[in-house]
Design an enzyme around this catalytic site. Sequence first.
Site, short mmCIF file in Angstrom:
data_model
loop_
_atom_site.label_atom_id
_atom_site.label_comp_id
_atom_site.label_asym_id
_atom_site.label_seq_id
_atom_site.Cartn_x
_atom_site.Cartn_y
_atom_site.Cartn_z
N SER A 147 35.84 47.90 42.22
CA SER A 147 36.87 46.92 41.77
C SER A 147 37.46 47.32 40.65
O SER A 147 38.00 48.60 40.40
CB SER A 147 36.22 45.74 41.87
OG SER A 147 37.50 44.43 41.78
N ASP A 196 41.87 43.93 46.83
CA ASP A 196 41.49 42.67 47.47
C ASP A 196 41.55 41.56 46.39
O ASP A 196 41.16 40.42 46.77
CB ASP A 196 39.92 42.92 47.77
CG ASP A 196 38.93 42.91 46.68
OD1 ASP A 196 39.55 43.07 45.54
OD2 ASP A 196 37.73 42.81 46.76
N ASP A 223 40.88 48.21 44.44
CA ASP A 223 40.58 48.25 46.14
C ASP A 223 41.46 47.26 46.83
O ASP A 223 41.46 47.05 48.00
CB ASP A 223 39.36 48.11 46.50
CG ASP A 223 38.57 46.96 45.75
OD1 ASP A 223 39.13 46.27 44.95
OD2 ASP A 223 37.74 46.14 46.39
N ASP A 233 44.39 45.04 42.13
CA ASP A 233 43.41 45.73 41.68
C ASP A 233 42.99 46.97 42.21
O ASP A 233 43.85 47.44 43.24
CB ASP A 233 42.22 44.71 41.77
CG ASP A 233 41.65 44.44 42.91
OD1 ASP A 233 42.05 44.91 44.04
OD2 ASP A 233 40.28 44.04 43.23
#
Length: 583
Positions: free
Chosen positions: A182, A339, A337, A335
Amino acid sequence: MATFTSTSAGTLEPCKHVVVRRCRPPPRPSPWIRSRRSHGLTARARVRPAATGVEAPAVGVSAEDGDVVRRLQNGPDVRGVALEGEPGRAVDLTPLAVEAIAASFGEWLREELSAPAGEELRVSVGRDPRLSGPRLGAALFAGLARAGCSVFDMGLATTPACFMSTVLPRFSYDASIMMTASHLPYTRNGLKFFTKRGGLTSTDVEKICDAAALKKISGSDDQRATTPPVVMRVDLMSAYAQHLRDIITRHVAHPTHHDTPLTGFKVVVNAGNGCGGFFARDVLEKLGADTAGSLHLDPDGAFPNHMPNPEDPTAMSLTRDAVLARGADLGVVFDTDVDRSGVVDEAGAAINGDRLIALMSAIVLDEHPGTTVVTDARASEGLTRFIESRGGRHCLYRVGYRNVIDKGVQLNNDGVETHLMMETTGHGAVKENYFLDDGTHQLTRSFSIEGDIYLHIVVLGTQCKLDLIVFVFCNDEKGAYMVVKIIIEMVRMKLAGLEGGVGSLIMDLEEPVESELLRMNILGEPKYAKQRGVQAVETFKEYIQEDKLSGWELDDCGDCSVGEGCLVDTNDHPIDVDAYMYR
């Protein structure tokens, strides 16, 4: 690494050549593929022996290494240090650990699906652009193959796309793993696990890590060099981008240009050199949007500009400047990734935290009047009043995106209509999108404790009223679908002739004068973290109750609008930590 070419996502046909071919190659490389290659991440995925520069995982796990593997669990995820460079932190997410965890995941999956030995289990793998990704990816492939799984390599991908690979037609894999840490520094990396039911629970991941800690991997380095795992390369991100475009065109239903409903709109995307660049190129631009002025779209695992994080002040400030300079209708910050997300409205106002939850609440409550909105208990009283003023109900629950989403699933199962679940960090899910954090949709009764206490202090007006959350909580921890919902609303408002953009939907949100998140490490052995954290929380509670902080009070959510109070666990097996949650 041996690879295969296939005309469908569900069939493997051997090919003698060690190459990767696509079924329908585009006339020119897409920006997504081009940017990947510019950073040395080609379309080929291979496991090479150590002599070629990619370290082959070792063959066994020592007792000491086993303890390290167990400590890699981070709630429903795995996270650790993958590269040297952090003062005081040794590398613990090694190829050996990743291979052992991947093999244990494959074994867990076979047991979970009651699949007999020899039956093919299909697992997709995606990753963010972190520098450690290719090396750890080789170990991940090897571990899955040793558990009898067929491996499908998506290359650079997003966390929501990994889950969607288990449900999208033509793919429909049994499970998926996303390699990401993340918003954490480039030295970190981790694993997120999905099945068709959603993300794994903390209990599931604990079982997998326990099994990995005891694992002895058979075989030798020579065997690894001559019998590398078979990996099928698939282009999942194109299908996922098409999925998002279809949602926008269907829900906007533009009266004059159905297929390009974003024509005339300017949207700035800040991907922070993570995986979010595809959203500008393969979603927004193909729908007619002008994305000029977008920032850091090319993946770069060193994150040279700023951390991809919608809570990062630099990320939001740069996006605000770009929105104002371009006269854009909207700015989007992802962010690493993808999500989690934050947005900037046309006036340059940052919309994240409580503001983002309020915006999503306004949109969802217009579609589903009276629905319940679940958030973590860091949300302010102003947000509660905002939701209730629009006819909704606000349920406060534990910090942790899985906890918030699972609470929403539980409420729906109990007959309480709940369409939105969001954490103040930007993680979120909506009922219409598989309860996907974009998470997840499987109800869990587990709660993972790690070595931190969170304090969230909010001062409202001139009163020193305490709006405090004290939790024993996990380390650091929703995405593109939330942005899609906001973009749809933006276009609808313009078609209806409404002024002010999406920011006007939250003009009456009462915001704290001050809001500070304090994070304190719990020292000592990890196995005692929960006990010490609970002691600290109770001591602080007593301090408040004894009026040693003048004007402060505790809100334990006892008068919650949902049943007996959201902080009261109604599961058959209540979780002890619920008794130690306060706002």
